[in-house]
Design an enzyme around this catalytic site. Structure first.
Site, PDB file in Angstrom:
ATOM      1  N   GLY A   1      24.891  35.380   3.416  1.00 28.74           N
ATOM      2  CA  GLY A   1      24.224  34.142   3.026  1.00 28.74           C
ATOM      3  C   GLY A   1      22.748  34.302   2.730  1.00 28.74           C
TER       4      GLY A   1
ATOM      5  CB  THR B   1      26.163  39.822   2.398  1.00 27.94           C
ATOM      6  OG1 THR B   1      25.049  40.016   1.570  1.00 27.94           O
ATOM      7  CG2 THR B   1      26.030  40.643   3.641  1.00 27.94           C
TER       8      THR B   1
ATOM      9  CG  ASN C   1      20.983  41.835  -3.014  1.00 25.74           C
ATOM     10  OD1 ASN C   1      20.910  40.986  -2.142  1.00 25.74           O
ATOM     11  ND2 ASN C   1      20.179  41.834  -4.057  1.00 25.74           N
TER      12      ASN C   1
HETATM   13  O1  DON Z   1      19.977  42.143   3.102  1.00 28.80           O
HETATM   14  C1  DON Z   1      19.922  40.962   2.814  1.00 28.80           C
HETATM   15  O2  DON Z   1      19.424  40.125   3.528  1.00 28.80           O
HETATM   16  C2  DON Z   1      20.541  40.494   1.509  1.00 28.80           C
HETATM   17  N1  DON Z   1      20.673  41.583   0.588  1.00 28.80           N
HETATM   18  C3  DON Z   1      21.856  39.896   1.822  1.00 28.80           C
HETATM   19  C4  DON Z   1      22.467  39.207   0.671  1.00 28.80           C
HETATM   20  C5  DON Z   1      23.473  38.228   1.147  1.00 28.80           C
HETATM   21  O3  DON Z   1      23.671  37.944   2.280  1.00 28.80           O
HETATM   22  C6  DON Z   1      24.230  37.533   0.167  1.00 28.80           C
HETATM   23  N2  DON Z   1      25.309  36.737   0.789  1.00 28.80           N
HETATM   24  N3  DON Z   1      25.910  35.819   0.530  1.00 28.80           N
END
Ligand code: DON
Length: 583
Positions: free
Chosen positions: A478, A386, A406
């Site tokens: 994260g 993300t 994602n």
């Molecule tokens: O919306 C969410 O919480 C997840 N899809 C986010 C994924 C994410 O932060 C990956 N990052 N490193």
């Protein structure tokens, strides 16, 4: 094993330090405006737009489109996210452009004939949720920006057409991703059909430039016009579910952010369908009862108290969080200070709690009734990658955006002829009860798959005010670690008196109730680790397994405001190659 891991960490950290040029403990100081993001070119884009007369929203929208070009693994047109805006008149806006499940989605769509979860939620065409990013950025620009969409998109179009030099990490990520090559359009664009890009080569994206131009001249094309037809056709050809109706029915939601306080500071963050702000405030409410400053930064006592707050708030996340358009989420009770006080009674000062023995304080009938009606927690997946960016303009308007595909490179599917990657956000729903995901994250019935529903998120674009004045703009990627990262940074500044860069750099720790493990970044003192083990913690260093193991996590891209001078203090995370740019 331990020594290999250590070596890897040292190598990684040195690379990171090298790449970031200086592992500074001082933030970038700028008197007027600042943009902090994971990519220098994207931060520069935002600053360029403010030099041209744009406000923080213009800059954020420009940065968002630029990240879709220069950070294709997570910056995006084919994903979704959340934007928190605070204008100088103190007005808050929270723009929800989270993806939605297509109309043909069903609760059991990811189970095979044995009832097992397939790879479909996180890879390929069936993992794609209806993208919200274009709608969200266009909504922000038209409602809160000063410039035109064409003006703020021009730098992104230029970057896509003329290209930019790839860093070593960017070239490596495109080459080494295990799944990109499975999808011919992605293999063609990002892997040049096997003639992989190298560090320093110019990466041009002509299809993406054309797509951006079409959006700039007619933004409704993406959801209602020829582009919607092209996108739906390309997804359906691969076996995905998204139709032109799904695109036409996508809508951005303006929601009220969640608000609370911590030691006299006002905290504003993401409401459902993100769990981010609610869980963050519950954590802070629990911590308010302890003198963390006296315990000392990252002392065993501090880590213990904060980890116990994390454990309890994540326990509630599992039970209660989901899309508020589908069930009433009891946010008010969860962020009530009385509830936090009741939780504190279960924290022993010298012993780790046992996650499976936690018992929610039964002080609110709303929570008890809700839990009785949703008896079985379900487990789902949230996977890493993300990006977050923060902006403050000369007037003091501020924007915090967290946006995602994602997974890194999302579903790995590139929309044919359109040049952008699509998300695998369907993976954030609970696919099946009691099946642990890559993060072992547990979520409740409120997050079951349903047509038109938004999957639960952890993203937490956050602002902190001091005496009603902007003080911090925070956020990170994260996955579940987003919430603990934002909490770690916030506590670093408020409790331990760190400057924003020190707080971003400081070693992080994480607990998410299940698994019953305290995760530490590598840079904790062995003495502290020993004391925590004696308290009963099972410690795990870093994140991931095997080749994917890393000693650090998240990527906080934050801003502080110096209360005395009003200077903007930009802190890009030392763990990655981002940059604070300002003037
Ligand atoms: O919306 C969410 O919480 C997840 N899809 C986010 C994924 C994410 O932060 C990956 N990052 N490193």
């Amino acid at each position: 094993m331990a020594s290999t891991r250590k070596l890897l960490t040292v190598v990684c950290f040195n690379l990171l330090l090298g790449a970031a040029a200086v592992a500074s403990t001082q933030p970038v100081h700028a008197p007027h405006v600042i943009v902090v993001s994971v990519h220098e070119l994207a931060s520069q884009t935002g600053v360029e737009i403010m030099r041209a007369g744009g406000n923080a929203v213009d800059a954020a929208v420009a940065t968002g489109f630029a990240l879709a070009v220069v950070h294709p693994a997570a910056g995006n047109l084919g994903g979704g996210g959340f934007m928190l805006v605070r204008m100088t008149d103190s007005k808050l806006h929270f723009i929800d452009f989270r993806e939605k499940a297509p109309a043909a989605a069903t609760a059991t769509m990811y189970l095979d004939s044995n009832g097992d979860v397939t790879d479909d939620p996180w890879l390929g065409y069936r993992s794609i949720g209806v993208p919200g990013s274009v709608a969200g950025l266009v909504f922000a620009e038209t409602h809160l920006g000063k410039l035109t969409l064409a003006q703020v998109m021009a730098p992104a179009i230029r970057l896509a057409r003329e290209g930019y030099p790839l860093t070593w990490q960017e070239a490596r990520d495109m080459r080494d991703d295990k799944y990109l090559g499975k999808f011919p359009e992605s293999r063609r664009i990002f892997q040049r059909d096997g003639n992989y890009y190298k560090q320093g080569e110019i990466f041009r994206q002509p299809e993406l430039a054309r797509t951006l131009e079409r959006i700039a001249s007619n933004p409704s094309d993406f959801y209602h016009g020829a582009m919607a037809r092209e996108l739906a056709t390309s997804i359906q050809k691969g076996g995905g579910l998204i139709t032109t109706n799904d695109l036409a029915n996508y809508e951005v939601k303006e929601r009220a952010p969640v608000e609370g306080s911590y030691r006299g500071y006002q905290v504003i963050s993401a409401p459902p369908p993100s769990s981010g702000g609610t869980v963050l405030l519950e954590i802070l409410n629990i911590l308010e009862g302890y003198d963390l400053a006296r315990s000392g930064a990252r002392s065993a006592e501090s880590v213990h108290l904060v980890a116990e707050a994390f454990r309890r708030a994540f326990y509630d996340r599992a039970e209660f969080m989901g899309d508020p358009d589908f069930s009433k989420i009891p946010v008010a009770q969860l962020i009530d200070k009385k509830y936090a006080a009741a939780w504190r009674e279960s924290i022993e000062p010298e012993h780790a709690s046992i996650s499976k023995n936690l018992k929610r304080p039964a002080i609110f009938s709303e929570l008890e009734q809700y839990a009785a009606a949703h008896p079985q927690p379900t487990v789902t997946s949230e996977s890493p990658h993300t990006t977050h960016y923060s902006v403050v303009d000369a007037e003091g308007n501020a924007v915090a955006v967290t946006t995602t595909l994602n997974d890194w490179f999302g579903s790995r599917v590139t929309a044919e002829g359109l040049g952008f990657l699509l998300n695998d956000e369907m993976d954030d729903f609970a696919a099946k009860p009691d099946v642990p995901n890559s993060d072992g994250l547990i979520q409740g019935r409120a997050n079951a798959i349903s047509p038109g529903k938004r999957p639960l998120s952890s993203m937490a674009p956050t602002m902190v005010l001091n005496d009603g004045k902007l003080f911090l703009v925070l956020g990170s990627p994260g996955s579940s670690r987003i919430i603990s990262t934002v909490a770690n940074v916030l506590i670093g500044v408020v409790d331990y008196g760190m400057n924003i860069q020190e707080a971003v750099n400081a070693p992080r720790f994480h607990n998410q109730w299940i698994p019953d493990v305290l995760s530490l970044e590598e840079w904790f003192s062995p003495d502290t680790v020993k004391i925590l083990e004696q308290m009963g913690y099972t410690i795990k260093f870093g994140v991931g397994k095997g080749d994917e193991w890393r000693g650090y996590w998240s990527d906080a891209e934050c801003i502080g405001i110096d209360p005395k001078t009003g200077e903007r203090l930009g802190a890009s995370d030392v763990r990655h190659n981002g940059k604070a740019v300002g003037y």
